[in-house]
Design a protein around this motif. Structure first.
Motif, PDB file in Angstrom:
ATOM      1  N   PHE A  26       0.863  -1.190   0.000  1.00 53.09           N
ATOM      2  CA  PHE A  26       0.000   0.000   0.000  1.00 53.09           C
ATOM      3  C   PHE A  26       0.897   1.237   0.000  1.00 53.09           C
ATOM      4  CE2 PHE A  26      -3.517   2.412   2.436  1.00 53.09           C
ATOM      5  CZ  PHE A  26      -4.281   2.567   1.298  1.00 53.09           C
ATOM      6  N   THR A  27       1.451   1.552  -1.153  1.00 57.85           N
ATOM      7  CA  THR A  27       2.449   2.611  -1.272  1.00 57.85           C
ATOM      8  C   THR A  27       1.856   3.863  -1.894  1.00 57.85           C
ATOM      9  OG1 THR A  27       3.143   1.665  -3.388  1.00 57.85           O
ATOM     10  CG2 THR A  27       4.365   0.992  -1.418  1.00 57.85           C
ATOM     11  N   THR A  28       2.582   4.957  -1.804  1.00 60.37           N
ATOM     12  CA  THR A  28       2.076   6.270  -2.217  1.00 60.37           C
ATOM     13  C   THR A  28       1.570   6.280  -3.653  1.00 60.37           C
ATOM     14  OG1 THR A  28       2.564   8.629  -2.289  1.00 60.37           O
ATOM     15  CG2 THR A  28       4.331   7.126  -2.990  1.00 60.37           C
ATOM     16  N   ARG A  29       0.511   7.012  -3.859  1.00 54.37           N
ATOM     17  CA  ARG A  29      -0.052   7.211  -5.196  1.00 54.37           C
ATOM     18  C   ARG A  29       0.086   8.664  -5.646  1.00 54.37           C
ATOM     19  NH1 ARG A  29      -5.908   4.505  -5.331  1.00 54.37           N
ATOM     20  NH2 ARG A  29      -5.727   5.205  -7.498  1.00 54.37           N
ATOM     21  N   GLN A  30       0.887   9.422  -4.923  1.00 57.81           N
ATOM     22  CA  GLN A  30       1.097  10.828  -5.262  1.00 57.81           C
ATOM     23  C   GLN A  30       2.125  10.945  -6.384  1.00 57.81           C
ATOM     24  OE1 GLN A  30      -0.905  13.176  -3.786  1.00 57.81           O
ATOM     25  NE2 GLN A  30      -1.841  11.381  -2.817  1.00 57.81           N
ATOM     26  N   GLU A 290     -12.199   6.456  -2.087  1.00 58.03           N
ATOM     27  CA  GLU A 290     -10.931   6.804  -2.725  1.00 58.03           C
ATOM     28  C   GLU A 290     -10.087   7.733  -1.869  1.00 58.03           C
ATOM     29  OE1 GLU A 290     -10.150   7.043  -7.068  1.00 58.03           O
ATOM     30  OE2 GLU A 290     -12.306   7.476  -7.147  1.00 58.03           O
ATOM     31  N   LEU A 291     -10.730   8.526  -1.026  1.00 55.88           N
ATOM     32  CA  LEU A 291      -9.983   9.395  -0.123  1.00 55.88           C
ATOM     33  C   LEU A 291      -9.013   8.569   0.719  1.00 55.88           C
ATOM     34  CD1 LEU A 291      -9.421  12.034   1.449  1.00 55.88           C
ATOM     35  CD2 LEU A 291     -11.456  11.549   2.816  1.00 55.88           C
ATOM     36  N   PHE A 292      -9.490   7.476   1.280  1.00 52.77           N
ATOM     37  CA  PHE A 292      -8.624   6.647   2.120  1.00 52.77           C
ATOM     38  C   PHE A 292      -7.640   5.830   1.292  1.00 52.77           C
ATOM     39  CE2 PHE A 292     -12.467   7.341   4.718  1.00 52.77           C
ATOM     40  CZ  PHE A 292     -11.861   7.994   5.778  1.00 52.77           C
ATOM     41  N   GLU A 293      -8.036   5.463   0.100  1.00 50.23           N
ATOM     42  CA  GLU A 293      -7.112   4.732  -0.767  1.00 50.23           C
ATOM     43  C   GLU A 293      -5.964   5.621  -1.232  1.00 50.23           C
ATOM     44  OE1 GLU A 293     -10.395   1.572  -2.611  1.00 50.23           O
ATOM     45  OE2 GLU A 293      -9.795   3.336  -3.768  1.00 50.23           O
ATOM     46  N   ARG A 294      -6.235   6.928  -1.360  1.00 52.21           N
ATOM     47  CA  ARG A 294      -5.201   7.857  -1.833  1.00 52.21           C
ATOM     48  C   ARG A 294      -4.277   8.331  -0.717  1.00 52.21           C
ATOM     49  NH1 ARG A 294      -4.616   9.690  -7.447  1.00 52.21           N
ATOM     50  NH2 ARG A 294      -6.342   8.609  -8.498  1.00 52.21           N
ATOM     51  N   VAL A 295      -4.830   8.633   0.433  1.00 56.49           N
ATOM     52  CA  VAL A 295      -3.993   9.175   1.511  1.00 56.49           C
ATOM     53  C   VAL A 295      -3.583   8.127   2.528  1.00 56.49           C
ATOM     54  CG1 VAL A 295      -5.032  11.456   1.245  1.00 56.49           C
ATOM     55  CG2 VAL A 295      -5.935   9.894   2.986  1.00 56.49           C
ATOM     56  N   GLY A 296      -4.217   6.962   2.476  1.00 55.35           N
ATOM     57  CA  GLY A 296      -3.869   5.900   3.404  1.00 55.35           C
ATOM     58  C   GLY A 296      -2.390   5.544   3.416  1.00 55.35           C
ATOM     59  N   ALA A 407      -4.237  15.510 -15.131  1.00 57.08           N
ATOM     60  CA  ALA A 407      -3.790  16.891 -15.357  1.00 57.08           C
ATOM     61  C   ALA A 407      -4.076  17.764 -14.143  1.00 57.08           C
ATOM     62  CB  ALA A 407      -4.462  17.467 -16.600  1.00 57.08           C
ATOM     63  N   LEU A 408      -5.232  17.566 -13.535  1.00 59.04           N
ATOM     64  CA  LEU A 408      -5.588  18.312 -12.330  1.00 59.04           C
ATOM     65  C   LEU A 408      -4.657  17.941 -11.179  1.00 59.04           C
ATOM     66  CD1 LEU A 408      -7.498  20.136 -10.742  1.00 59.04           C
ATOM     67  CD2 LEU A 408      -9.112  18.230 -10.596  1.00 59.04           C
ATOM     68  N   GLU A 409      -4.411  16.653 -11.030  1.00 53.86           N
ATOM     69  CA  GLU A 409      -3.516  16.166  -9.983  1.00 53.86           C
ATOM     70  C   GLU A 409      -2.095  16.691 -10.192  1.00 53.86           C
ATOM     71  OE1 GLU A 409      -2.779  11.809  -7.983  1.00 53.86           O
ATOM     72  OE2 GLU A 409      -2.984  11.916 -10.160  1.00 53.86           O
ATOM     73  N   ARG A 410      -1.639  16.649 -11.433  1.00 51.79           N
ATOM     74  CA  ARG A 410      -0.283  17.129 -11.734  1.00 51.79           C
ATOM     75  C   ARG A 410      -0.150  18.612 -11.432  1.00 51.79           C
ATOM     76  NH1 ARG A 410      -0.325  15.333 -16.382  1.00 51.79           N
ATOM     77  NH2 ARG A 410      -0.507  17.141 -17.743  1.00 51.79           N
ATOM     78  N   THR A 411      -1.164  19.379 -11.795  1.00 52.04           N
ATOM     79  CA  THR A 411      -1.135  20.819 -11.527  1.00 52.04           C
ATOM     80  C   THR A 411      -1.051  21.107 -10.030  1.00 52.04           C
ATOM     81  OG1 THR A 411      -2.508  21.178 -13.496  1.00 52.04           O
ATOM     82  CG2 THR A 411      -2.326  22.997 -11.934  1.00 52.04           C
ATOM     83  N   LEU A 412      -1.836  20.393  -9.255  1.00 53.59           N
ATOM     84  CA  LEU A 412      -1.823  20.593  -7.806  1.00 53.59           C
ATOM     85  C   LEU A 412      -0.455  20.308  -7.215  1.00 53.59           C
ATOM     86  CD1 LEU A 412      -5.321  19.233  -6.788  1.00 53.59           C
ATOM     87  CD2 LEU A 412      -4.302  21.355  -5.935  1.00 53.59           C
ATOM     88  N   GLN A 414       2.344  20.473  -8.764  1.00 58.23           N
ATOM     89  CA  GLN A 414       3.313  21.457  -9.249  1.00 58.23           C
ATOM     90  C   GLN A 414       3.255  22.739  -8.426  1.00 58.23           C
ATOM     91  OE1 GLN A 414       1.913  21.344 -13.399  1.00 58.23           O
ATOM     92  NE2 GLN A 414       4.016  20.900 -14.030  1.00 58.23           N
ATOM     93  N   VAL A 415       2.050  23.202  -8.186  1.00 62.23           N
ATOM     94  CA  VAL A 415       1.881  24.496  -7.514  1.00 62.23           C
ATOM     95  C   VAL A 415       1.952  24.336  -5.987  1.00 62.23           C
ATOM     96  CG1 VAL A 415       0.336  26.490  -7.239  1.00 62.23           C
ATOM     97  CG2 VAL A 415       0.496  25.320  -9.454  1.00 62.23           C
ATOM     98  N   PHE A 416       1.486  23.192  -5.485  1.00 61.25           N
ATOM     99  CA  PHE A 416       1.492  22.920  -4.043  1.00 61.25           C
ATOM    100  C   PHE A 416       2.214  21.590  -3.803  1.00 61.25           C
ATOM    101  CE2 PHE A 416      -2.493  25.075  -5.213  1.00 61.25           C
ATOM    102  CZ  PHE A 416      -2.446  26.225  -4.426  1.00 61.25           C
ATOM    103  N   PRO A 417       3.534  21.539  -3.940  1.00 60.79           N
ATOM    104  CA  PRO A 417       4.246  20.248  -3.881  1.00 60.79           C
ATOM    105  C   PRO A 417       4.129  19.531  -2.544  1.00 60.79           C
ATOM    106  CG  PRO A 417       5.786  22.101  -3.919  1.00 60.79           C
ATOM    107  CD  PRO A 417       4.447  22.663  -4.235  1.00 60.79           C
ATOM    108  N   GLN A 418       3.803  20.235  -1.475  1.00 58.99           N
ATOM    109  CA  GLN A 418       3.697  19.611  -0.151  1.00 58.99           C
ATOM    110  C   GLN A 418       2.331  18.980   0.084  1.00 58.99           C
ATOM    111  OE1 GLN A 418       3.250  22.714  -0.868  1.00 58.99           O
ATOM    112  NE2 GLN A 418       1.785  23.692   0.524  1.00 58.99           N
ATOM    113  N   VAL A 419       1.419  19.130  -0.868  1.00 61.34           N
ATOM    114  CA  VAL A 419       0.031  18.726  -0.677  1.00 61.34           C
ATOM    115  C   VAL A 419      -0.202  17.313  -1.216  1.00 61.34           C
ATOM    116  CG1 VAL A 419      -2.269  19.159  -1.639  1.00 61.34           C
ATOM    117  CG2 VAL A 419      -1.012  21.021  -0.571  1.00 61.34           C
TER     118      VAL A 419
END
Length: 486
Positions: A26-30, A290-296, A407-412, A414-419
């Motif tokens: 269960f590794t990062t999806r960022q 998906e919230l928990f699947e993404r940040v879990g 594209a939305l995820e990539r933009t976020l 790029q502009v907010f790399p800590q998020v």
């Protein structure tokens, strides 16, 4: 017996191995994208332009109150003056009384357009409460690193940031391959019927199919997800529906000295009590899951173990979510008794009792399903049911495995790399619900970082937006257009 013990022990070991393997996998999806293109933004100038828009009291007409027509006219004139390149290069079409659709024609007509949305109207400030604001709600004050005023967060901040981004791209000589549309409704706060509904109808009549839609909705929040320290960008991939059910009981009136076993009030009170005691069922699905699947994967080991194995732990997770009002709304259609009216005098039996129960509908449920639930639970023929005029089905769940979401995820990032970026279920309604028939990729997100205490400012007192955060929002929209339309 020994064989049974060994069998059970073996089963436990196999289960533990499965749980551990899934947790370790269960590794990062960022994503880690390339740095964004530079964009020069004059913070003082953009803050001043937003403040000017907030001074215009654009309250939409609603039942029992007239709209501020002159304020809307003044706002459109103001936008034309403050964003000259936008109004020179983009086609501008008035829609309905005060809404507008802009089109920035792309060079490749084979590509479906992207559409960015926002709304120009604001909710009113209750008469007599203006003095309780730290800064007057309609004076557009820039002070202390904030732009203060009604609409700063909902939703002129978003509208002006989009226009600032397009103006900046035009000033830099950039042009899109993919056509870009900007749709700004003027009655979102009262249903969108003369704004977004008419915009959607116009586009549909022209046969327009959109690649994606981006409207207001989620924001960047800190401390929202237990076990996650980093701020999370909550991108709404769906939104709940809305229906208010009216329950009416009509009985014989009379003197209270000779009451029946149960009065109209008692019958209706029992109906409400039953509805509160028997809410609609819970489900962990769509954006909530998906919230928990993404940040879990960003959580501690114990929490990762929990969310990596929802096939086993889902009942426990859902039970915990349903135990708190703030998270219960993410896993079920909620039941809220909001109005109760009966009686005219303390010694007179009421001939009529009326209550209203508001339901926010989870995707997968329907208005018809809610009504069937109410009938089954109340189970009382003396209670007559009907719905109030405004109702809305929940939206479909937009996919997160498409290039539009990437594209939305990539933009976020790029502009907010800590998020951390995650889908989620939008609890409130937006104008985007009227455009779901024009695109499969409808997302709800305003790129601003808020603290939990800021949420009460939306539709509440002391609404404001941080100047630095507003500048970041402008950079986000510019980079988003570069990623989606170039």
């Amino acid at each position: 017996m020994r064989r049974l013990v060994l069998f059970l022990l073996g089963g436990v070991l196999v289960l533990a191995a499965v749980l551990l393997a899934r947790t370790l996998g269960f590794t990062t999806r960022q994503v880690t994208p390339e740095p964004p293109a530079a964009l020069a933004v004059d913070a003082d100038a953009v803050a001043a332009r937003l403040a000017g828009a907030l001074r215009l009291k654009t309250v939409a007409a609603s039942e029992g109150s007239a709209g501020e027509d002159a304020a809307f006219d003044a706002l459109h004139a103001y936008l034309a003056e403050q964003f000259p390149r936008v109004h020179a290069a983009l086609k501008r079409e008035p829609v309905g009384p005060h809404s507008v659709l802009y089109t920035w024609q792309g060079t490749d007509a084979s590509l479906r357009p992207v559409l960015l949305m926002g709304h120009l109207d604001v909710v009113p400030v209750a008469a007599g409460t203006e003095g309780a604001w730290a800064k007057p709600p309609f004076e557009g004050v820039v002070e202390g690193g904030f732009v203060w005023g009604r609409g700063a967060l909902d939703d002129k901040g978003s509208v002006l940031a989009i226009l600032e981004a397009v103006e900046a791209l035009l000033a830099a000589g950039e042009a899109p391959r993919r056509t870009v549309m900007l749709a700004f409704g003027a009655d979102e706060e009262v249903g969108g019927r003369t704004g977004a509904v008419l915009i959607a109808k116009r586009l549909s009549e022209r046969g327009v199919r959109l690649e994606s839609v981006l409207d207001e909705g989620g924001v960047i929040m800190s401390g929202t997800v237990p076990g996650v320290q980093a701020p999370v960008a909550l991108v709404g991939t769906s939104e709940k529906g809305f229906v208010s059910v009216e329950l009416v009981v009509e009985e014989e009136g009379g003197h209270s000295s000779m009451p029946p076993p149960r009065t109209a009030v008692g019958i209706l009170a029992q109906a409400i009590s039953r509805l509160e005691a028997h809410p609609m069922p819970t489900r962990l699905q769509g954006g909530s899951r998906e919230l928990f699947e993404r940040v879990g994967p960003e959580m501690s080991f114990g929490m990762r173990l929990l969310f990596a194995n929802l096939w086993l732990t889902e009942p426990l997770v859902v039970s915990q979510l349903a135990s708190k009002p703030t998270t219960n709304a993410a896993v079920r259609t909620t039941t809220a008794a909001t109005m109760f009216q009966a009686g005219v005098k303390d010694n007179v039996l009421p001939a009529r009792a009326r209550a209203v129960v508001n339901f926010r509908i989870l995707p997968g449920d329907t208005v018809a399903g809610v009504l069937a639930h109410v009938r089954d639970v109340v189970d009382e023929p003396r209670v007559k049911l009907s719905t109030l005029a405004f109702e809305s089905e929940p939206s479909p769940v937009s996919p997160t495995d498409t290039e539009s979401f990437r594209a939305l995820e990539r933009t976020l990032r790029q502009v907010f790399p800590q998020v951390l970026v995650s889908p989620y279920l939008n609890i409130a309604a937006t104008d985007s619900r009227h455009l779901v028939g024009l695109s499969d990729n409808v997302y709800r997100f305003f790129p601003i970082h808020l603290q939990r205490e800021d949420l009460s400012r939306v539709h509440g007192r002391d609404e404001r937006i941080a100047v630095a955060g507003y500048v970041d929002a402008i950079r986000f929209y510019a980079q988003y257009l570069r990623n989606t339309a170039r």
